[in-house]
Structure formats: C-alpha cells, structure tokens
Enzyme design. Structure first.
Site, PDB file in Angstrom:
ATOM      1  N   LEU A 125       2.514   1.430  -2.439  1.00  0.00           N
ATOM      2  CA  LEU A 125       3.583   0.512  -2.020  1.00  0.00           C
ATOM      3  C   LEU A 125       3.333  -0.039  -0.637  1.00  0.00           C
ATOM      4  O   LEU A 125       3.788  -1.134  -0.296  1.00  0.00           O
ATOM      5  CB  LEU A 125       4.929   1.245  -2.019  1.00  0.00           C
ATOM      6  N   GLY A 126       2.650   0.752   0.185  1.00  0.00           N
ATOM      7  CA  GLY A 126       2.387   0.314   1.545  1.00  0.00           C
ATOM      8  C   GLY A 126       1.664   1.396   2.305  1.00  0.00           C
ATOM      9  O   GLY A 126       1.539   2.527   1.832  1.00  0.00           O
ATOM     10  N   THR A 162      10.346  -0.019   1.870  1.00  0.00           N
ATOM     11  CA  THR A 162       8.939   0.311   2.109  1.00  0.00           C
ATOM     12  C   THR A 162       8.556  -0.081   3.538  1.00  0.00           C
ATOM     13  O   THR A 162       7.924   0.698   4.257  1.00  0.00           O
ATOM     14  CB  THR A 162       8.039  -0.391   1.080  1.00  0.00           C
ATOM     15  N   HIS A 165      10.083   2.363   6.017  1.00  0.00           N
ATOM     16  CA  HIS A 165       9.302   3.610   6.025  1.00  0.00           C
ATOM     17  C   HIS A 165       7.984   3.435   6.796  1.00  0.00           C
ATOM     18  O   HIS A 165       7.651   4.243   7.673  1.00  0.00           O
ATOM     19  CB  HIS A 165       9.047   3.997   4.565  1.00  0.00           C
ATOM     20  N   GLU A 166       7.258   2.375   6.483  1.00  0.00           N
ATOM     21  CA  GLU A 166       5.942   2.193   7.126  1.00  0.00           C
ATOM     22  C   GLU A 166       6.082   1.910   8.623  1.00  0.00           C
ATOM     23  O   GLU A 166       5.266   2.365   9.422  1.00  0.00           O
ATOM     24  CB  GLU A 166       5.152   1.072   6.431  1.00  0.00           C
ATOM     25  N   ASP A 188       7.961  17.817  10.301  1.00  0.00           N
ATOM     26  CA  ASP A 188       7.777  16.453  10.812  1.00  0.00           C
ATOM     27  C   ASP A 188       7.876  16.364  12.326  1.00  0.00           C
ATOM     28  O   ASP A 188       7.908  15.273  12.873  1.00  0.00           O
ATOM     29  CB  ASP A 188       8.805  15.527  10.155  1.00  0.00           C
ATOM     30  N   THR A 193      15.888  17.140  11.407  1.00  0.00           N
ATOM     31  CA  THR A 193      15.634  16.949   9.978  1.00  0.00           C
ATOM     32  C   THR A 193      15.287  18.314   9.389  1.00  0.00           C
ATOM     33  O   THR A 193      14.424  19.006   9.915  1.00  0.00           O
ATOM     34  CB  THR A 193      14.447  15.988   9.758  1.00  0.00           C
ATOM     35  N   GLN A 196      11.558  20.677   4.669  1.00  0.00           N
ATOM     36  CA  GLN A 196      11.614  20.605   3.212  1.00  0.00           C
ATOM     37  C   GLN A 196      10.217  20.742   2.638  1.00  0.00           C
ATOM     38  O   GLN A 196       9.222  20.471   3.312  1.00  0.00           O
ATOM     39  CB  GLN A 196      12.315  19.326   2.746  1.00  0.00           C
ATOM     40  N   ASP A 229      14.326   3.006  -3.155  1.00  0.00           N
ATOM     41  CA  ASP A 229      14.957   2.258  -2.063  1.00  0.00           C
ATOM     42  C   ASP A 229      16.474   2.471  -2.014  1.00  0.00           C
ATOM     43  O   ASP A 229      17.054   2.609  -0.939  1.00  0.00           O
ATOM     44  CB  ASP A 229      14.667   0.756  -2.205  1.00  0.00           C
TER      45      ASP A 229
HETATM   46  N1  ARG Z   1       3.411   4.860   1.500  1.00  0.00           N
HETATM   47  C1  ARG Z   1       4.410   5.124   0.498  1.00  0.00           C
HETATM   48  C2  ARG Z   1       3.827   4.880  -0.886  1.00  0.00           C
HETATM   49  O1  ARG Z   1       3.015   3.999  -1.056  1.00  0.00           O
HETATM   50  C3  ARG Z   1       5.624   4.269   0.725  1.00  0.00           C
HETATM   51  C4  ARG Z   1       6.887   4.841   0.183  1.00  0.00           C
HETATM   52  C5  ARG Z   1       8.060   3.901   0.374  1.00  0.00           C
HETATM   53  N2  ARG Z   1       9.212   4.319  -0.356  1.00  0.00           N
HETATM   54  C6  ARG Z   1      10.168   3.477  -0.775  1.00  0.00           C
HETATM   55  N3  ARG Z   1      11.245   3.928  -1.394  1.00  0.00           N
HETATM   56  N4  ARG Z   1      10.082   2.199  -0.582  1.00  0.00           N
HETATM   57  O2  ARG Z   1       4.153   5.554  -1.836  1.00  0.00           O
HETATM   58 ZN    ZN Z   2       4.588   7.326   4.375  1.00  0.00          ZN
HETATM   59 CA    CA Z   3      12.214  18.628  10.769  1.00  0.00          CA
END
Ligand code: ARG
Ligand code: ZN
Ligand code: CA
Length: 256
Positions: A125-126, A162, A165-166, A188, A193, A196, A229
């Site tokens: 996704l990215g 996405t 997140h990135e 992390d 947080t 987990q 998302d």
């Molecule tokens: N780098 C992650 C991937 O490619 C991006 C996750 C983004 N998550 C989202 N819900 N948009 O899986």
């Molecule tokens: Zn990531």
């Molecule tokens: Ca933490």
C-alpha cells in the site's frame, strides 16, 4: 514549541502512460491533503470512536500539510508533478524516485515532503523513509488506489490513512507492535501505546488482548497499526511528542 508546523508537500503522480486512470485527478490529491490535516490535528470526523479508556491519550500533533505553492526555483506551482512513464508498476526499490528509472526526481527533501503516487505491485500500500536516510530517496510512496478518498481510492483503503501511516514513519514513528513478530520483546519506543504482539488487520473488536496488555489490550485503532482505514483514527500524546522531537531534530529544516 507550541506553534503548528506546516509542511510543504509535492506530489509526484507517476503513471503508466498506457493506463490513464493512474494519472489521478487533482481532486483525489486534495482529498488526501484534507485527511492529513484532520488526522494530524485530531480533527478527523471518526476520532469519537476512540474507546473511553484511551480518550485522554488522543493527541493533536500540531502538524499540517500544504501543497507547495513555490517550486525549488521560487516559481509558482500547484505542488503536483505528473510523469507519464513506460514502467508498468513499482516496488520498494525506490525506482519511482528518479527520472532515470522511470520515476520522478525529488524536490529538495529538507524543504518539501516528497510524496510519490503510483501503482505498487505485490499488495504493497505504501512505504516510507525514516529520518536520517539519503536525501535523494526521502519521502513516502503511496499506491494510487490507497491515496485520498476520491477518484481511484478503493475500499478498504479509501480513507487516506496509508499516507497518514507512512508520514508517521517519515516523522520517526515505528509500528505500534514493535516489529517483533509476536514476541512481545520489542516495542515502538513510545510509552503511552500498549505493547502489543503483532500487527492487526481488518476491523478488530475491542478489546483485543496480547502480550499481557489487558484489560484494554492492543491499540489497534492507532494509525501505526495495519487495520483498515475505517478502523484507525488516532495518534497518542507520546507519538505526537516523538514526531515533534523529529521536527525539532533531524527534520528541523521544516521549522523555517
Ligand atoms: N506499509 C503498509 C502496507 O503496505 C501500510 C499500511 C497502511 N494501512 C492502512 N490502513 N492504510 O501494508
Ligand atoms: Zn508501516
Ligand atoms: Ca509502546
């Protein structure tokens, strides 16, 4: 520092010249900028879904994004570069980040957040470059159909998260599960947080307990998890502090 920091953004739309839909429209790009300005200010319409115990942790990161209005030479721009390429798809190898490999050269990465939008193969996704890496590849890459909330954006990644997140990674945030494949041994580096075990997908039901993190369990609605998302809607105070430490440190060139 209490002021809001505004990051100039340049979007490189790198599209296969034989697939017109990859040349996404301005509206789709603007829809992404809108989401970023909601998510990084805790002004997202779904922030009210945060479970009660974590409401006090929801943070306004005081970071905003604006498409560049001046190019590196000082000339007016709309902050969007469009490149028609012969390359059919890209991956994490950074080919999209250079004209020589069918992509688009970055604008100076100490002054602009470079965002490349293209077709990524392999279900990616990215991806992002953390602070401290080579300037020529600095920025984030986003799959066109996981970018923004309009145009080619497709469920369940049509909420613009996405890029949220990135850009979290670009500002030095790690995945909320600590990338330890369920071992519970690494986290992390953010105190508020919960530790987990592993990434979450889809739309989990609260609470989801791993690594002895009960009663509230995983913070799977955090932007730095892997949920859909529509299932992610918060950064914490600790994450906001860490992103702002990055802006006061390795990315201080954005403080103008
Ligand atoms: N780098 C992650 C991937 O490619 C991006 C996750 C983004 N998550 C989202 N819900 N948009 O899986
Ligand atoms: Zn990531
Ligand atoms: Ca933490």
């Amino acid at each position: 520092r209490t002021e809001v920091v505004t990051i100039p953004v340049v979007v490189h739309v790198v599209h296969d010249r034989s697939v017109p839909e990859q040349d996404i429209g301005d509206e789709q790009i603007h829809s992404q900028v809108t989401v970023l300005n909601q998510d990084f200010r805790a002004a997202n319409p779904d922030v009210g879904k945060v479970p009660d115990p974590w409401r006090p942790l929801v943070a306004d990161a005081r970071i905003e994004f604006r498409l560049a209005t001046r190019d590196p030479n000082g000339n007016p721009t709309n902050g969007i570069i469009r490149i028609a390429t012969d390359v059919s798809d890209f991956s994490w190898d950074d080919a999209v980040k250079a004209n020589a490999t069918g992509g688009s050269d970055p604008w100076p990465s100490d002054q602009y957040l470079n965002v490349w939008v293209c077709l990524l193969r392999g279900g990616l996704l990215g991806y992002a470059q953390f602070p401290g890496g080579p300037p020529q590849t600095d920025g984030v890459v986003i799959l066109h159909s996981a970018f923004g909330t309009a145009g080619t954006a497709a469920p369940p990644f049509d909420g613009g998260r996405t890029a949220t997140h990135e850009i979290g990674h670009w500002l030095n945030l790690y995945h909320i599960w600590g990338d330890d494949d369920g071992a519970c041994t690494s986290d992390d580096k953010v105190d508020d947080t919960p530790n987990q075990a592993d990434s979450n997908q889809g739309t989990p039901r609260f609470p989801r307990i791993t690594c002895d993190n009960g009663p509230h369990g995983d913070m799977f609605m955090n932007y730095m998890d892997y949920t859909d998302d529509a299932a992610m809607f918060m950064f914490t105070r600790g994450q906001a502090t860490r992103m702002n430490a990055c802006l006061d440190g390795e990315r201080a060139s954005f403080l103008v």
